[in-house]
Write an enzyme that holds these catalytic residues in place. Structure first.
Site, PDB file in Angstrom:
ATOM      1  N   HIS A   1       3.782  -2.445   2.609  1.00 26.95           N
ATOM      2  CA  HIS A   1       4.168  -1.427   1.624  1.00 26.95           C
ATOM      3  C   HIS A   1       2.949  -0.571   1.257  1.00 26.95           C
ATOM      4  O   HIS A   1       2.970   0.657   1.410  1.00 26.95           O
ATOM      5  CB  HIS A   1       4.748  -2.099   0.380  1.00 26.95           C
ATOM      6  CG  HIS A   1       5.142  -1.151  -0.708  1.00 26.95           C
ATOM      7  ND1 HIS A   1       6.439  -0.775  -0.943  1.00 26.95           N
ATOM      8  CD2 HIS A   1       4.397  -0.464  -1.618  1.00 26.95           C
ATOM      9  CE1 HIS A   1       6.480   0.095  -1.948  1.00 26.95           C
ATOM     10  NE2 HIS A   1       5.247   0.297  -2.378  1.00 26.95           N
ATOM     11  N   GLU A   2       1.891  -1.231   0.807  1.00 22.92           N
ATOM     12  CA  GLU A   2       0.690  -0.476   0.415  1.00 22.92           C
ATOM     13  C   GLU A   2       0.070   0.184   1.654  1.00 22.92           C
ATOM     14  O   GLU A   2      -0.492   1.271   1.562  1.00 22.92           O
ATOM     15  CB  GLU A   2      -0.314  -1.384  -0.299  1.00 22.92           C
ATOM     16  CG  GLU A   2       0.206  -2.029  -1.582  1.00 22.92           C
ATOM     17  CD  GLU A   2       0.730  -1.034  -2.624  1.00 22.92           C
ATOM     18  OE1 GLU A   2       0.211   0.102  -2.678  1.00 22.92           O
ATOM     19  OE2 GLU A   2       1.669  -1.391  -3.373  1.00 22.92           O
TER      20      GLU A   2
ATOM     21  N   HIS B   1       1.595   3.550   1.989  1.00 19.68           N
ATOM     22  CA  HIS B   1       0.944   4.514   1.091  1.00 19.68           C
ATOM     23  C   HIS B   1      -0.415   4.923   1.669  1.00 19.68           C
ATOM     24  O   HIS B   1      -0.801   6.087   1.645  1.00 19.68           O
ATOM     25  CB  HIS B   1       0.684   3.881  -0.284  1.00 19.68           C
ATOM     26  CG  HIS B   1       1.891   3.724  -1.150  1.00 19.68           C
ATOM     27  ND1 HIS B   1       2.642   4.793  -1.575  1.00 19.68           N
ATOM     28  CD2 HIS B   1       2.465   2.623  -1.705  1.00 19.68           C
ATOM     29  CE1 HIS B   1       3.630   4.342  -2.351  1.00 19.68           C
ATOM     30  NE2 HIS B   1       3.542   3.028  -2.437  1.00 19.68           N
TER      31      HIS B   1
ATOM     32  N   GLU C   1       6.498   6.886  -2.063  1.00 19.96           N
ATOM     33  CA  GLU C   1       7.273   5.660  -1.868  1.00 19.96           C
ATOM     34  C   GLU C   1       8.078   5.707  -0.569  1.00 19.96           C
ATOM     35  O   GLU C   1       8.364   4.672   0.012  1.00 19.96           O
ATOM     36  CB  GLU C   1       8.198   5.387  -3.058  1.00 19.96           C
ATOM     37  CG  GLU C   1       7.485   4.979  -4.329  1.00 19.96           C
ATOM     38  CD  GLU C   1       6.498   3.821  -4.171  1.00 19.96           C
ATOM     39  OE1 GLU C   1       6.755   2.883  -3.381  1.00 19.96           O
ATOM     40  OE2 GLU C   1       5.449   3.865  -4.833  1.00 19.96           O
TER      41      GLU C   1
HETATM   42 ZN    ZN Z   1       4.666   1.786  -3.692  1.00 22.44          ZN
END
Ligand code: ZN
Length: 515
Positions: free
Chosen positions: A277-278, A281, A307
């Site tokens: 997830h990170e 980003h 996101e």
């Molecule tokens: Zn996030």
């Protein structure tokens, strides 16, 4: 003059003195902002508890300086001077001026004292939140949260709005979007997701995720998370991975991007999917063109777009069968005992287990948005004076019961689980749902052009997807509004259809049910 013509990337206004002066102002502001971001990273990753008060002072001072410069008289004059330049809308120069003007006009409405108060309240809020977590007691955090809410209410009033105070806060991170738009989106999702959860809930035992619930050594989890993030394209010469209470990503520049994760030794998915997830980003941040460094264009298009990048890699890639067909051998190498009898299909099913549960960041894709709706509705109820901050913990429990059929036995599993309200109250969570929706729209589009993408995943090649995303999204930085960027990339406006179709197709197969 020193510093003159330092940026030769902006061709159109190369000899325009006002534009060059604007660039110099913006560069200083960007430096102050990256410094503030670094202080925030340090606070969450490295700082001893004793640093708390001096850090709050340092951050408040920086926020004051940043606000001063962003709203300075000279900034206003420069924007005025540049108002008549004729430039193509899509050009970097026009976009830079447009984005700077939008931010200038917004921030100009906010008194400096409020900016400083907000910064101090967030510093205090973060430490009260940590303390409340230690004590597992919302009441420890409640006074700080009341203050944070009051200040955000003042902020919304200062910014102004037509329909709802939250509009002012939503617009700051999702330019062009309103509370009413979000309510429509949530209604569309709720109508289909609630029955979907109900149907799947009757067959929860069809998927077994016990393979992920064995003991996985901490350091090895960090290692394999890092490996996965490297495989999807993150460059560790221009970034790093650390540990924090709540995973997050910051970019000091496209060449210094830092993300964090956290580890639970008895749940493999937590650290691994936090990394992906990170990592999503972080890939976005590394994909921002170098020429946007030290300008407001160095950010993403919106929080929702950010996101979309994290959810794309976490879910559409990381929770696909093809990803695990490729990645299982890597897993077996690091965890030979735990993965002894594992097959890719087994891991694929395990990482897609649907389970109405208490913790948002661990929620599966089907129940995830219900966690977001709950938070959004609570925020709105407080702004509508239907609920007080003191009542939040109870209201949280009630909504969990009605949406997901589960109830937290403690505040730690309920209202204290997320870091967001420790620094801000209002418009904190909608970006995750917007991200899910945008990720599905983007993925649907890229599959039209590259239907064989999953075959590449199977071979451990994520570059065709990354290249497409880099070109369509990352390359534009913050030049366009979310609506403009989505239109450019997909030819469509925001629509929940691809996302709901994706969920239906995937989960009717995983659970062998009609959805
Ligand atoms: Zn996030």
């Amino acid at each position: 003059m020193p510093g003159h013509h330092t940026d030769t990337h902006f061709e159109y206004l190369r000899d325009d003195e006002a534009f060059q002066e604007l660039l110099r102002h913006l560069a200083e502001i960007a430096d102050l902002q990256s410094t503030a971001a670094l202080l925030g990273w340090d606070e969450q990753v490295m700082m001893p508890g004793g640093g708390r008060e001096s850090r709050a002072d340092q951050k408040a001072t920086l926020q004051r300086l940043i606000h001063e410069r962003r709203t300075s008289e000279r900034m206003g004059e420069l924007l005025e001077l540049l108002a008549d330049r004729e430039l193509p809308y899509d050009s970097d120069e026009a976009s830079l001026i447009r984005v700077t003007r939008r931010e200038y006009q917004r921030l100009k409405k906010v008194p400096q004292a409020l900016v400083v108060e907000l910064s101090r309240a967030a510093s205090d809020g973060y430490h009260c939140w940590l303390k409340a977590r230690q004590d597992n007691d919302f009441r420890v955090f409640q006074p700080a949260l009341e203050r944070i809410y009051q200040l955000h209410r003042e902020l919304a009033d200062a910014l102004g709005y037509e329909e709802h105070p939250l509009d002012a806060l939503v617009d700051a991170i999702e330019p062009g979007l309103r509370t009413a738009d979000l309510e429509r989106i949530f209604d569309a999702l709720r109508t289909e997701l609630v029955p979907m959860v109900r149907t799947i809930s009757q067959h929860l035992d069809r998927v077994d995720d016990s393979i992920l619930r064995q003991h996985f050594e901490r350091n090895k989890q960090l290692l394999i998370g890092r490996k996965a993030v490297e495989k999807i394209g993150f460059d560790f010469h221009r970034g790093r991975q650390d540990i924090s209470v709540h995973p997050f990503t910051i970019a000091l520049s496209p060449a210094d991007v830092r993300y964090t994760t956290r580890v639970n030794e008895h749940d493999f998915a937590q650290c691994f999917f936090a990394c992906l997830h990170e990592g999503g980003h972080a890939l976005y941040a590394q994909g921002i063109p170098e020429r946007f460094r030290r300008t407001p264009l160095r950010a993403g298009a919106s929080a929702g777009f950010h996101e979309s990048q994290s959810r794309l890699w976490e879910n559409l890639v990381g929770r696909s069968l093809q990803f695990w067909e490729y990645f299982l051998p890597e897993m077996k190498e690091v965890f030979p005992t735990q993965m002894k009898d594992a097959s890719a299909e087994m891991i694929y099913r395990a990482v897609n287990k649907v389970q109405p549960s208490l913790i948002r960041v661990e929620a599966d894709e089907v129940t995830y948005n219900l966690h977001i709706m709950l938070r959004f509705e609570l925020e709105k109820a407080v702004y509508d004076a239907q609920l007080t901050i003191a009542d939040l913990a109870d209201a949280w429990r009630d909504k969990m019961r009605s949406y997901l059929g589960v109830e937290p036995s403690s505040d730690l599993e309920g209202i204290l689980q997320d870091i967001h309200w420790s620094g801000r109250f209002g418009a904190c969570f909608q970006s995750y749902t917007l991200g899910n929706i945008i990720a599905a729209q983007l993925y649907c589009k890229v599959l039209e052009q590259h239907p064989d993408l999953p075959e590449y995943f199977r071979k451990g090649d994520f570059s065709p997807l990354l290249s497409w995303i880099r070109e369509k999204i990352h390359a534009h930085g913050a030049k366009f509004t979310p609506e403009e960027l989505l239109l450019k990339a997909t030819g469509e406006r925001l629509t929940t259809r691809p996302y709901l179709d994706y969920l239906k197709t995937k989960y009717s197969q995983v659970y062998n049910v009609e959805l």
